[in-house]
Design a protein around this motif. Structure first.
Motif, short mmCIF file in Angstrom:
data_model
loop_
_atom_site.label_atom_id
_atom_site.label_comp_id
_atom_site.label_asym_id
_atom_site.label_seq_id
_atom_site.Cartn_x
_atom_site.Cartn_y
_atom_site.Cartn_z
N GLU A 1 0.83 -1.21 0.00
CA GLU A 1 0.00 0.00 0.00
C GLU A 1 0.87 1.26 0.00
O GLU A 1 0.63 2.21 -0.75
CB GLU A 1 -0.90 -0.01 1.24
CG GLU A 1 -1.94 1.08 1.25
CD GLU A 1 -2.69 1.11 2.57
OE1 GLU A 1 -2.45 0.23 3.42
OE2 GLU A 1 -3.49 2.03 2.77
N GLU B 1 2.50 1.78 -3.32
CA GLU B 1 1.55 2.37 -4.28
C GLU B 1 1.45 3.89 -4.06
O GLU B 1 1.41 4.66 -5.02
CB GLU B 1 0.17 1.71 -4.09
CG GLU B 1 -0.86 2.08 -5.13
CD GLU B 1 -0.51 1.61 -6.54
OE1 GLU B 1 -0.80 2.35 -7.49
OE2 GLU B 1 0.07 0.50 -6.69
N ASP B 2 1.44 4.31 -2.79
CA ASP B 2 1.41 5.75 -2.49
C ASP B 2 2.63 6.45 -3.07
O ASP B 2 2.53 7.52 -3.68
CB ASP B 2 1.39 5.98 -0.96
CG ASP B 2 0.04 5.67 -0.35
OD1 ASP B 2 -0.97 5.68 -1.09
OD2 ASP B 2 -0.01 5.39 0.86
#
Lengths: 294, 250
Positions: A162, A165-166
């Motif tokens: 996650e 992805e950021d």
């Protein structure tokens, strides 16, 4: 416009040649990825380009001038294994690094915290953050001056999917806004997702530089369709342009559009099969090919 | 030199200090314990410590002024290099002189506060008699800040030279403790024998002479100015060398 230029860069440590005659350039709005094995010279090259190490030979240029004379407010570096002061919170760390730049050249601290998904951790000291939060915060402090050129030395190592992805979204936005991004990484998927061009360094030398798709096409080999036959693969191969590997037929160069035709031909010839695999090679294969690991 | 950058670096260092209980303890509580212990020994008037309590005020301050910057700066520089903080800072507008100035400001402020505490304890617990005037306070405070700047520079030099934080503390103690006892603090130079000539080469000597002249022996204006000027020269050199040695580049 070329924001980063290396012309015949060479850096030695005693008898060891860390960077050997490296030349390339990075344009505004381009994501340029540098990949290579551990100890290949990636970090040394970043140091030469940012002026934290002096090359023995050749020339580095940053925003059209030498790294030592470049306006630091327009450049940013996230060093590999960088650890900021552990007892400060995300707010305080971003504020601290922002205070080192002219006021009118810094980004809004709150917006950066939000963008990097750190809103829930604003009161947590750096040392108490999770690994992913630490990585995101390190990227955030590298963005405080809204740089024209940013060097990210393995920014997503040890970060959760996650968080990765950021970071990727931020890198894409930076490039869209015209920032030149110089990225070193071990994640080939990261390169495939982000990089306009990729360079592979091995033993201090660039062994390939080009558009990511071109490098994959040139070095990764052909797509492969692998069919495990029910009966003897040796008998089944007759009449097909394939090779036998154990109990499998291997069709080289079969694109995704050709899978149906190949299976129809096998059906037509009465060849039974119980497993079909197809793989399009990517940068990983090109990397292994170029580094001689396959 | 840009004040906003110095302020930003100093603010981060100050916050980090306040959140480290061990650092607060060793900066304030440890010297207080030392003063209390020495007050008892000196009060007994035995062995080396035959002078009145006030005579040793310069030594107590010298202990804090010398060892606090040496240990803090040397470990900060060694840690910052290990954690790649200087590599990051080298690509910002912050200069080496600004970084060191910020750390001098924080450490100078801490040492000034610790000095006030030592003076209070020495008078209250040890019953020392110290000269209290505007001149003595200003000269002592100036000496503390000037010496702090120099010893912060020396700490940066040690941090640059050693390869680890543990090594930094060890070398700081190895340099600091001999200097402390050779620099006209607790031991009079004429009792040092062959070591006496070294006394004049140590910056801490001029710190202790300035402070002792201002607070205890009633040194003349010329003597105070001379020793303070020599301390300033030593400190300026050490500050410049320390700033230059910061590992901004390979």
């Amino acid at each position: 416009m070329e924001q980063v230029e290396a012309d015949g860069l060479r850096k030695t440590y005693g008898e060891t040649v860390a960077v050997d005659g490296v030349s390339f350039s990075v344009d505004a709005g381009e994501v340029f990825a540098l990949v290579g094995p551990n100890g290949a010279g990636k970090t040394t090259l970043v140091r030469c380009l940012t002026g934290t190490a002096r090359p023995a030979d050749g020339e580095a240029r940053l925003l059209g001038t030498s790294p030592e004379q470049t306006d630091e407010a327009r450049v940013s570096l996230l060093p590999q294994e960088f650890t900021p002061p552990e007892r400060l919170t995300p707010d305080e760390l971003i504020g601290y690094y922002a205070s080192l730049y002219p006021d009118d050249e810094t980004r809004d601290t709150d917006a950066l915290v939000d963008e990097m998904g750190l809103s829930d951790a604003v009161d947590t000291r750096y040392g108490d953050l999770s690994g992913g939060q630490k990585s995101r915060l390190k990227v955030a402090v590298s963005l405080v001056n809204d740089p024209d050129v940013i060097f990210l030395d393995e920014p997503t190592t040890g970060i959760d999917p996650e968080g990765r992805e950021d970071v990727w979204r931020v890198v894409e936005r930076l490039a869209d806004e015209g920032t030149a991004v110089f990225l070193t990484t071990h994640y080939m998927r990261e390169v495939e997702r982000l990089a306009d061009r990729v360079a592979l360094i091995d033993d201090g030398k660039l062994v390939e530089v080009g558009k990511t798709d071109d490098v994959i096409r040139k070095h990764a080999g052909e797509p492969r369709l692998v069919v495990r036959t029910v009966g003897s693969a040796e008998e089944a191969i007759e009449g097909f342009d394939a090779t036998v590997e154990g109990d499998e037929l291997v069709f080289e160069g079969v694109g995704v559009d050709g899978i149906g035709d190949a299976l129809d031909a096998l059906d037509g010839a009465g060849v039974g099969y119980d497993e079909v695999r197809w793989r399009e090679p990517g940068l990983e294969e090109a990397y292994l090919h170029l580094t001689g690991e396959v | 030199m840009k004040p906003s950058r110095v302020r930003g670096e100093a603010s981060a260092e100050w916050r980090s200090f306040l959140r480290k209980p061990a650092a607060v303890f060793f900066t304030f509580v440890f010297p207080a314990i030392l003063v209390a212990l020495f007050a008892v020994v000196v009060g007994a008037g035995s062995g080396f410590f035959e002078e009145p309590q006030g005579y040793y005020f310069a030594g107590y301050l010298g202990f804090v002024v010398l060892l606090t910057p040496l240990s803090r700066l040397s470990s900060t520089v060694a840690r910052g290099r290990d954690r790649r903080r200087f590599e990051k800072l080298a690509t910002t507008p912050l200069t080496r002189a600004e970084w060191l100035t910020a750390h001098v400001a924080v450490n100078g402020g801490l040492i000034l506060a610790a000095s006030g505490l030592i003076a209070l304890l020495l008078v209250a617990v040890g019953g020392a008699s110290l000269t209290l005037s505007l001149v003595s306070v200003v000269v002592t405070a100036a000496s503390v800040l000037i010496a702090s700047a120099g010893f912060c520079g020396l700490g940066a030099l040690i941090g640059r030279a050693v390869s680890s934080q543990d090594g930094a503390i060890a070398v700081s103690n190895g340099v600091g403790f001999p200097m402390l006892f050779l620099a006209d603090t607790f031991v009079a130079p004429d009792t040092l024998g062959v070591g006496a000539p070294v006394v004049e080469l140590l910056p801490l000597t001029y710190f202790s002479r300035t402070v002792r002249g201002a607070t205890f022996t009633g040194g003349s204006g010329a003597e105070l100015v001379t020793s303070l000027a020599l301390l300033t020269v030593f400190s300026a050199f050490l500050f410049a060398a320390g700033a230059y040695a910061l590992p901004w580049h390979e």
